[in-house]
Design an enzyme around this catalytic site. Structure first.
Site, short mmCIF file in Angstrom:
data_model
loop_
_atom_site.label_atom_id
_atom_site.label_comp_id
_atom_site.label_asym_id
_atom_site.label_seq_id
_atom_site.Cartn_x
_atom_site.Cartn_y
_atom_site.Cartn_z
N HIS A 20 0.83 -1.10 -0.04
CA HIS A 20 0.02 0.02 0.01
C HIS A 20 0.85 1.18 -0.10
CE1 HIS A 20 -3.04 -2.74 1.98
NE2 HIS A 20 -2.83 -3.07 1.11
N ARG A 74 -7.67 5.67 -9.78
CA ARG A 74 -7.62 4.45 -9.13
C ARG A 74 -8.48 4.98 -7.68
NH1 ARG A 74 -1.69 3.66 -10.98
NH2 ARG A 74 -1.62 1.47 -11.72
N ARG A 103 -12.09 4.19 -12.10
CA ARG A 103 -11.87 3.07 -12.05
C ARG A 103 -12.63 2.30 -10.73
NH1 ARG A 103 -6.53 -0.55 -11.72
NH2 ARG A 103 -6.52 0.03 -9.95
N GLU A 153 -7.27 -6.88 -18.70
CA GLU A 153 -6.12 -7.27 -17.83
C GLU A 153 -5.84 -8.83 -17.85
OE1 GLU A 153 -5.79 -4.51 -14.18
OE2 GLU A 153 -7.90 -4.87 -14.11
N ASN A 185 -0.14 -3.91 -16.53
CA ASN A 185 0.45 -4.35 -15.39
C ASN A 185 0.17 -5.61 -14.91
OD1 ASN A 185 1.81 -1.68 -15.17
ND2 ASN A 185 0.31 -0.99 -13.66
N ASP A 186 -1.20 -5.68 -15.13
CA ASP A 186 -1.90 -7.05 -14.84
C ASP A 186 -1.60 -8.02 -16.16
OD1 ASP A 186 -2.52 -7.49 -12.14
OD2 ASP A 186 -3.82 -5.98 -12.53
N ARG A 244 3.97 -10.01 -10.98
CA ARG A 244 4.42 -8.54 -11.04
C ARG A 244 4.99 -8.17 -9.72
NH1 ARG A 244 -1.25 -4.84 -11.30
NH2 ARG A 244 -0.12 -3.44 -10.43
N CYS A 300 -3.06 1.94 -20.01
CA CYS A 300 -2.73 2.62 -18.83
C CYS A 300 -1.92 2.00 -17.83
CB CYS A 300 -4.29 2.83 -18.02
SG CYS A 300 -5.11 1.49 -17.36
C1 PEP Z 1 -2.81 -2.43 -14.44
O1 PEP Z 1 -2.97 -3.49 -14.00
O2 PEP Z 1 -2.12 -2.17 -15.31
C2 PEP Z 1 -3.60 -1.26 -14.13
C3 PEP Z 1 -3.29 -0.04 -14.30
O3 PEP Z 1 -4.09 -1.51 -12.64
P1 PEP Z 1 -3.31 -1.56 -11.15
O4 PEP Z 1 -1.63 -1.38 -11.40
O5 PEP Z 1 -3.87 -0.74 -10.16
O6 PEP Z 1 -3.43 -3.09 -10.94
MG MG Z 2 -4.44 -4.03 -12.54
#
Ligand code: PEP
Ligand code: MG
Length: 747
Positions: free
Chosen positions: A364, A471, A507, A606, A629-630, A640, A677
């Site tokens: 966090h 977010r 989101r 994702e 990212n996911d 990750r 994103c």
């Molecule tokens: C992602 O997964 O790319 C994303 C933007 O969401 P988060 O990093 O909050 O999981």
């Molecule tokens: Mg994500």
């Protein structure tokens, strides 16, 4: 310990203490100390080895060995018996040194005539400062009491070293906390910073090491430990019914607080002449030394618990609260073992950088640091031990390196680097009002990612055309209970106010996996990233999701509203979430509330499965945003959060690019707007390749907008596409080298 030894030990400690008060150079003190110890313990030899640098020990004083060897004899950690003590951080006791594993003959010392050897680490709070050795001619093993007594003495020697009592001659004798230290950690938020260390929880400084009145000290220790036990019991009572992990920690506290062995060892240290607080610290040092050698994460946690408990005890004994009144230095760089998101938000943007000894990329704290755009390094080993309040610190959030008390050369080099970056930022600022239009005439919309009200001021200054990802977790993560609908509606309304008509993509709550709400029952899931998270929680427990959707509608208050659902894996999840939002719209209308002027409902892509979903999904979604990212972690099956694998696969890997191409074409076929994103959108080379693959909207950290725009404006996407196609045709794994090579020829 026998009474005679205890009395001897006490006498020795007060004599050592006295040498501290006497005037004299560091070397004289060291010589006197070795003499006193050999004399008091009845050994032929006493030697002190101190660290010259991180790997090398140097004989700094001796009684009994050849004096010529002082400052000449050196060994590396792990080398010889002394080096073994330094490596293991444990005492080494042998009757027959020359025949003991690891023995190294050092002719200049003349030590071959001494058979028995006892070496103990000179350490404080797990930090190795040197090795203290006694040797004798006769073949005898030292008794457990003697080992203990020498450890107590070593602690006082460590304290003297910390106080700089041996400084003055040679680098090996420099006081610790004065030398430059370089620590390699892991980048959790990029950026560079120069500032001064500010310890979130300053360590308790034990200044009174030796005490005469043993009984009074033992009574004091018992009284405080009793108080500690009561307070732990009280904490346990109030924590009943709370989360399992917290209870486990408290149970561990209780176990340690009631441990007879722990208490006995501390009382023994006091009997040997240490003060109550020094006795606690001695145990804490031993625990820290063990901690470094325990690979089992569960045991490591327990040892941390013991460390925390010792800190509590030290605070009670010394009266030093966590609030020491230390002023926040200018340009503060926060140093902590770990920190919660709420505490970090309290410091807010006043911080120039954050360094955590533990932490994790997805913690966090990292989420908050990212939102605040403060460089963050995690896993910076020993930083809380090495740093003192006010120390100069350089945070290199590109390489993941911390320079503590850097020397002039490093500092100058770093200042140059910062100046260059500042210049580049100035250059980027001049592009602020210009579009990200490529040489071939394509315009890419650059938007920013946000998560806090505090992010919004960056909207006009960064040149972002809107918020491509807001977010919403942080408002949930930083509270002790679920926020109220009205609170959330106010936050969302203020976000829209601050955006002044620019589009904001909200989101919905993405919790679970790495983002666990403090008030949510933790799910014991074997693979949390693949578990009950985001939209899955929202659909299974619709109460919170409904409340958030209502808050969004109310926050919009007649303005356009854009909502995006995270982690959608298949069509029906999207239709159900979308229906839920439309139902809330109907309800709000029935209640006579103003509805948003327009409503866009989108999904984050994702999970690879969604890319292959029926056309209906692509048609129904008003827009789609790739959460790279996911998506990347699932595409490559590489966590990750896991340092071992997270950088293993390149975003510009041809398989991933082909996959992106497929998503682009599916969206294009039905005319659904698509954006990207994830963090990669903010990396100029990645952004350029995404644009070449057909993406026309990228959302990123505000600080990345300048560099990305700069590169896009200088590039012809047709050429980039050609470079990518050529590279792919040659069968390479990643197109990065080819793109880099092409870029080199552009300038
Ligand atoms: C992602 O997964 O790319 C994303 C933007 O969401 P988060 O990093 O909050 O999981
Ligand atoms: Mg994500």
């Amino acid at each position: 310990m026998t009474e005679r030894l205890e009395t001897e030990s006490r006498k020795l400690l007060s004599r050592l203490q006295a040498t501290l008060a006497e005037a004299g150079a560091g070397q004289e003190r060291l010589d006197r100390i070795t003499h006193l110890i050999a004399d008091s313990m009845g050994t032929h030899v006493c030697s002190i080895y101190l660290f010259r640098d991180a790997d090398t020990l140097e004989l700094c004083a001796t009684e009994g060995l050849n004096p010529e060897a002082v400052h000449q004899t050196r060994m590396r950690v792990g080398e010889g018996l002394v080096g073994r003590v330094a490596r293991s951080k444990r005492a080494l006791n042998t009757a027959d040194a020359p025949n003991t594993q690891g023995f190294r003959y050092m002719p200049e010392t003349g030590e071959e005539v001494f058979s028995s050897f006892l070496g103990v680490p000179i350490q404080r709070l797990g930090e190795m400062l040197g090795v203290l050795v006694v040797q004798s001619r006769d073949k005898r093993e030292y008794s457990a009491d003697e080992v203990y007594a020498l450890e107590v003495v070593a602690m006082v020697v460590a304290e003297m070293k910390e106080l700089g009592a041996f400084t003055g001659e040679g680098a090996a004798l420099a006081a610790p906390h004065k030398n430059p230290v370089m620590i390699k950690g892991t980048v959790a938020q990029e950026g560079v910073a120069m500032g001064h260390a500010y310890l979130h929880e300053p360590r308790v400084v034990v200044t009174r090491l030796v005490a005469d009145d043993t009984e009074a000290e033992i009574a004091k220790l018992r009284e405080v430990v009793d108080k500690l036990r009561v307070s732990v019991d009280e904490m346990l009572d109030t924590a009943q019914g709370q989360d399992k992990e917290q209870l486990q920690i408290l149970e561990a506290y209780r176990m340690f607080a009631n441990s007879r062995g722990w208490m006995r060892r501390m009382e023994e240290s006091i009997s040997s002449g240490l003060s109550a607080e020094a006795a606690v610290e001695k145990e804490q040092s031993a625990a820290r030394a063990r901690l470094e050698q325990v690979p089992d994460p569960y045991l490591r946690e327990r040892l941390h618990d013991l460390d925390d408990l010792s800190n509590r005890l030290l605070r009670m004994l010394t009266g030093q609260g966590s609030e020491t009144g230390a002023e926040i230095p200018p340009s503060p760089i926060l140093v902590a073992r770990n920190i919660g998101p709420g505490e970090l938000l309290e410091y807010g943007r006043s911080l120039k950088g954050i360094i955590l000894e533990e932490g994790s990329v997805g913690s966090h704290a990292a989420v908050v640091a990212r939102a605040l755009a403060i460089p963050l390094i995690v896993h910076a080993k020993r930083i809380t031990t090495d740093a003192l309040n006010g120390d100069l610190v350089l945070v290199d959030g590109e390489q993941g390196i911390v320079h503590l008390r850097p020397d002039d050369t490093v500092q100058a080099h770093f200042s140059d680097k910062m100046a260059m970056q500042a210049k580049a930022q100035e250059r980027y600022a001049s592009l602020r009002d210009k579009p990200a239009e490529t040489l071939c005439g394509n315009v890419v919309s650059l938007q920013m990612n946000a998560g806090l009200m505090a992010d919004l001021p960056s909207l006009p200054t960064s040149g972002a055309e809107g918020v491509g990802l807001f977010r919403t977790e942080l408002q949930f993560l930083t509270r002790s209970k679920v926020p109220r609908r009205s609170e959330l509606a106010t936050v969302y309304a203020r976000v829209l106010d601050a955006a002044e008509g620019l589009r904001v993509v909200f989101r919905t709550l993405d919790i679970g996996s790495d983002k666990v709400l403090p008030y949510m029952k933790p799910q014991d899931e074997p693979n949390p990233a693949l578990g009950w998270r985001a939209i899955r929680v929202g659909l299974d427990k619709p109460g919170v999701m409904r409340m958030q959707l209502q808050a969004l509608i109310r926050g919009a208050n007649g303005r356009p509203l854009t909502v995006m659902f995270p982690f959608v894996a298949q069509l029906d999840e999207f239709t159900r979430a979308r229906d839920a939002l439309l139902r809330e719209m109907d309800r709000e209308a029935a209640l006579g509330r103003v509805l948003p002027e327009t409503l866009e409902i989108g999904a984050m892509l994702e999970t690879p499965s969604l890319a292959f979903s029926p056309n209906a999904f692509f048609e129904m979604a008003d827009f789609i945003s790739i959460g790279g990212n996911d998506l990347k972690q699932f595409f490559f099956a590489a966590d990750r959060e896991n340092e071992r694998v997270r950088r293993r696969y390149d975003t510009l890997n041809v398989s991933f690019l082909s996959f992106l191409e497929l998503i682009v074409s599916r969206c294009r076929d039905v005319g659904t707007p698509l954006s990207f994103c994830g963090e990669d959108a903010g990396r100029p080379i990645e952004a350029l390749c995404f644009a070449a693959m057909g993406l026309r909207t990228l959302s990123m950290r505000p600080a990345s907008i300048g560099p990305v725009k700069h590169l896009l404006r200088r590039s012809d996407l047709r050429e980039v596409r050609a470079v990518i196609s050529e590279a792919r045709a040659t069968g390479v794994m990643t197109v990065r080298p080819a793109v880099m090579e092409w870029l080199r020829h552009q300038t």
